[in-house]
Design an enzyme around this catalytic site. Structure first.
Site, PDB file in Angstrom:
ATOM      1  CB  VAL A   1      17.534  90.824 122.270  1.00 63.81           C
ATOM      2  CG1 VAL A   1      18.665  91.564 123.399  1.00 63.81           C
ATOM      3  CG2 VAL A   1      17.542  91.488 121.079  1.00 63.81           C
TER       4      VAL A   1
ATOM      5  N   GLY B   1      14.858  94.433 126.679  1.00 64.32           N
ATOM      6  CA  GLY B   1      14.208  95.633 127.227  1.00 64.32           C
ATOM      7  C   GLY B   1      15.257  96.828 127.131  1.00 64.32           C
ATOM      8  CD  GLN B   2      20.226  96.255 128.796  1.00 68.98           C
ATOM      9  OE1 GLN B   2      21.213  96.629 128.193  1.00 68.98           O
ATOM     10  NE2 GLN B   2      20.364  95.322 129.310  1.00 68.98           N
TER      11      GLN B   2
ATOM     12  CE1 TYR C   1       9.544  92.927 114.672  1.00 68.99           C
ATOM     13  CE2 TYR C   1       8.090  91.230 115.276  1.00 68.99           C
ATOM     14  CZ  TYR C   1       9.273  91.731 114.875  1.00 68.99           C
ATOM     15  OH  TYR C   1      10.289  90.615 114.991  1.00 68.99           O
TER      16      TYR C   1
END
Length: 147
Positions: free
Chosen positions: A85, A91-92, A129
């Site tokens: 990302v 963080g979205q 994870y």
């Protein structure tokens, strides 16, 4: 945010994200694959990898790339090579959406499971994870040879 299968036209942007990840992992010099080889490996006559991309306003901001690993004990398993990302979008929840899409893909293809690696110093990855109930194997050591 739109999640879709990667297409050949996406490869240039995908390689930009790969370089961004390599820089984050403190190893940009390790990316030696050519653009042509990358494209051929995913969209040539015998593809060896598949991917999903996340788009925001038609710009690719994330990718998840996998290939098929074969286990003599478990059969075909998805091997998650990378979820990347771009920094401005972290963080979205995009990584979560991509990870969930990979799980769905693995189930649709009747893979026996999914595997991946994370660098031991990347605490945010381990935390991510763990939210999915991932098991961490401290018995097996990764080995490789470069040619």
């Amino acid at each position: 945010m739109k999640i879709r299968r990667a297409e050949k036209k996406d490869c240039q942007r995908m390689m930009e994200l790969v370089l961004e990840l390599a820089t984050f992992e403190r190893a940009p010099q390790e990316v030696t694959v050519s653009q042509q080889h990358f494209e051929d490996s995913g969209f040539g006559e015998n593809p060896v990898w598949w991917a999903f991309v996340a788009e925001d306003n038609e710009k690719i901001v994330a990718l998840a790339l996998y290939y098929i690993r074969y286990s003599t004990w478990k059969g075909q398993r998805m091997y998650l090579e990378d979820i990347i990302v771009t920094e401005a979008y972290r963080g979205q929840g995009i990584g979560k959406i991509l990870f969930e899409r990979l799980v769905q893909e693995a189930k649709e293809k009747n893979f026996s499971g999914m595997m991946w690696q994370a660098l031991e110093w990347n605490a945010p990855a381990f935390d991510f994870y763990k939210k999915f109930g991932a098991r961490f194997d401290h018995e097996w050591v990764n080995c490789s040879i470069d040619f």
